[in-house]
Design an enzyme around this catalytic site. Sequence first.
Site, PDB file in Angstrom:
ATOM      1  N   GLY A 363       0.828  -1.200   0.000  1.00 28.92           N
ATOM      2  CA  GLY A 363       0.000   0.000   0.000  1.00 28.92           C
ATOM      3  C   GLY A 363       0.858   1.244   0.000  1.00 28.92           C
ATOM      4  N   PRO A 364       0.238   2.403  -0.148  1.00 32.29           N
ATOM      5  CG  PRO A 364      -1.383   4.062  -0.156  1.00 32.29           C
ATOM      6  CD  PRO A 364      -1.212   2.586  -0.318  1.00 32.29           C
ATOM      7  N   GLY A 368       0.218   2.741   7.623  1.00 32.96           N
ATOM      8  CA  GLY A 368       0.419   1.973   8.851  1.00 32.96           C
ATOM      9  C   GLY A 368       0.887   0.556   8.643  1.00 32.96           C
ATOM     10  CE  LYS A 369       3.568   0.006   3.219  1.00 33.38           C
ATOM     11  NZ  LYS A 369       3.169   1.411   3.246  1.00 33.38           N
ATOM     12  CB  THR A 370       6.349  -0.259   9.459  1.00 31.27           C
ATOM     13  OG1 THR A 370       6.807  -0.207   8.105  1.00 31.27           O
ATOM     14  CG2 THR A 370       7.471  -0.748  10.364  1.00 31.27           C
ATOM     15  CB  SER A 686      -5.594   1.962 -16.195  1.00 25.57           C
ATOM     16  OG  SER A 686      -4.652   2.807 -15.582  1.00 25.57           O
ATOM     17  CE  LYS A 729      -6.235   2.930 -11.876  1.00 21.43           C
ATOM     18  NZ  LYS A 729      -6.440   2.215 -13.135  1.00 21.43           N
TER      19      LYS A 729
END
Length: 796
Positions: A363-364, A368-370, A686, A729
């Site tokens: 994800g961007p 909150g990934k880490t 796209s 998007k």
Amino acid sequence: MDAFEQDVVATTGAISELPVVPLVKTVAFPKVSIPLHVNRPGSLWAIEEAERHDGIVVLVTQRRRDRRKPKPSGLYSVGTTARIVRKYKVPDGGLSVLFQGLERVELLEIGEYEGGMLATTVELPSIRRESIELEALRRMVANQVHEYAEKSNGLSPEVVAVAKRVSDPGWLADLVGYHAPMRVRRRQKLLEMVDVYDRLYEASVHLSEQNHILDVKGRIQSKIQDGIEKVQREFYLREQLKTIQRELGISTGQVEDSTELREAIETSSMPEHVREKALKEVDRLEATPPASPEIGVIRTYVDWLLELPWGEAPPEKISLKRARRTLDKDHYGLSKVKTRVLEYLAVRGLSSSLRSPILCLAGPPGVGKTSLGRSIARALRREFVRISLGGVRDEAEIRGHRRTYVGALPGRILQGMKQAGTTNPVFVLDEIDKIGRDFRGDPSSALLEVLDPEHNSKFSDHYLELGYDLSNVVFILTANDAGAIPPTLRDRLEIIRLSGYTEEEKLHIARGYLLPRQLREHGIKKDQMVMGDAAIRWLTRTHTREAGVRNLERELAKVCRKVARRLAEGKTKSARISQSQLERLVGKPKYLPEDERHDDMVGVVNGLAVTQFGGEVLHIEAAWTEGKAGFTCTGNLSDVMEESAKAARSYARAKAQEFGFQPNLFEKSRVHLHVPAGAVPKDGPSAGTAMGTALMSALTGVKVRGDVAMTGEITLRGKVLPIGGVKEKVLAAHRLGIEKVILPSANESDLDEIPRQVRRKMNFVLVDQMEQVLAEAFRPEDLRGRGMSLAGAAAN
């Protein structure tokens, strides 16, 4: 008839009534002297009663040893008559009595009297068939008695001498039954056997078992003694070596260190093959000259073996409710990841053999990934380890260097395991999509073994040169762009995509997580600074435009710093932050109001794209000028995107007459297609519908609606094909205030992933053909003004 094969010899006696002496933990046998300590009232009465007559009692074993006053039903039915040879009193008031066993008897009836018990007895017949087998068995038992006495010292020399001299097989069997170690029930069974051969055979079986046990015990003791002698010998030799070194003046701490290392290795939990390797290295250490540089290499290697966690993982206490509370407390939303973690915990609670998952959170930035990895470790109650792989280009960073290199160390995987101190941590590999490769190797290939559940139980590190078990580790990888992960590595991952947050979600995150944390870090109490929802919304709209919340937290920190300064200077005791005050604290808006960015324009279309930073709105521009024919695409476009632009140009040329311009316009003019932010690379097909719409608008002069955004791949015939990243998007369009989005019909199922509050505010138009896209992108009045019509083409 042979001398050894005579008829049955049976002896029977008369019925008599005798006083009963119950026995505990022993059984009396005929012709055997039996010393007893008698102090129970019933037994003392029986002895007195016997002395008044002929001095004979019946000795019977009681079934339960804990009964001080047994009942007749608590005695065995077979006992031994015995004569009182002598007795004398002892200080505790009891008697020490020596009995001489006479005959085995059966107790027909036992009567209870005031003082004790009397039993009606009858002598049991003794059946003996004289034969060669019986004599051979007697001699074998006599030898077994002698063998047992030599091995155990459990029989007195007198008993052994009697066993050699006795010629009566029945007496020999009774002698073994009384003196050999045996359970009470087995002794009683031997007493009740009237057939002499069977009785002697049972005694032989028992002696054979005892001799075998003593042989096994001797072998075990011999092995133990050999081991003790070896240890003592090694200790003695080491002490001698120390003394010799001291005498020669070359004594060092090397030998002392090796002794400590051996003790540490023996008490560690490392597997046997690892322990053998470590002990060999200690042997090398002792044999290495003190001035050799190898000493440091060997010592470092052994220290690593000792410091790495080995053995079983600590037991887990799994609670789904506690894990859910932990995840919800640390992060808002992210239901997919939380559900996956709870599913793993649920199955783990049912089956301990479940392999640990290998998750990839894509994800961007700022979603909150880490921090989610750290929260998962707290929910699982495991240790947390994180290493960043961004910019790693050397394979040795993963697998370590071989010990032949100076300063060699294990790779970052084993370094992380040492840091965790346990075999089942939560291990976060951050920025996996930014890993590189060069002449030093490919780190992503080295990660294949780490992240493959089929092989990571024997992970091989170049430095360690031993298999290390990583199967209990929960690996969590993070990436901004899952497409940048090498395919072979991506195939081993369970990818969970994290999209950007909506404005409502950012409000909840700021209110529940970011603002309290910033207040705490800046030393501001809750009642000293109050910030309303309207102020947070304004800050989000005018100073941030991101998928995550990282910049929003920076802006909140800026506000907290301003307030903290005013509190420290004493200018205020509390602050209530409103929208008007925010502009003075953080500055003028960085982004213009949405209404000023949605004007209808010719040749400008709001296209939608997905980058490593999340969803983005691309303002695709098209223009044409008279002159030399040509078609130019700018904006740092990839080959795929340029091909999509060419397909859009071919579609526009094919539909020229329908839209009122000549096909030869392309031969008399130069057409230019541009995607702004030229420094940012752009890829993917796209943007086909957006490019086609921009070209048609530029060539016809019809304005494109500024409140519409679109995405979709286009074919030469104008068919709109499905694309990916719909959620990202749509959220990008929502952040920019665009409420109408044109999507391919094949992507209808992707709308379920969009948050409900966003779906309620958006208008989704699903299309199959390019004509439907144009019908939604152009206003009807503009088409009529140009004499054009797309009747029937509007999407349903």
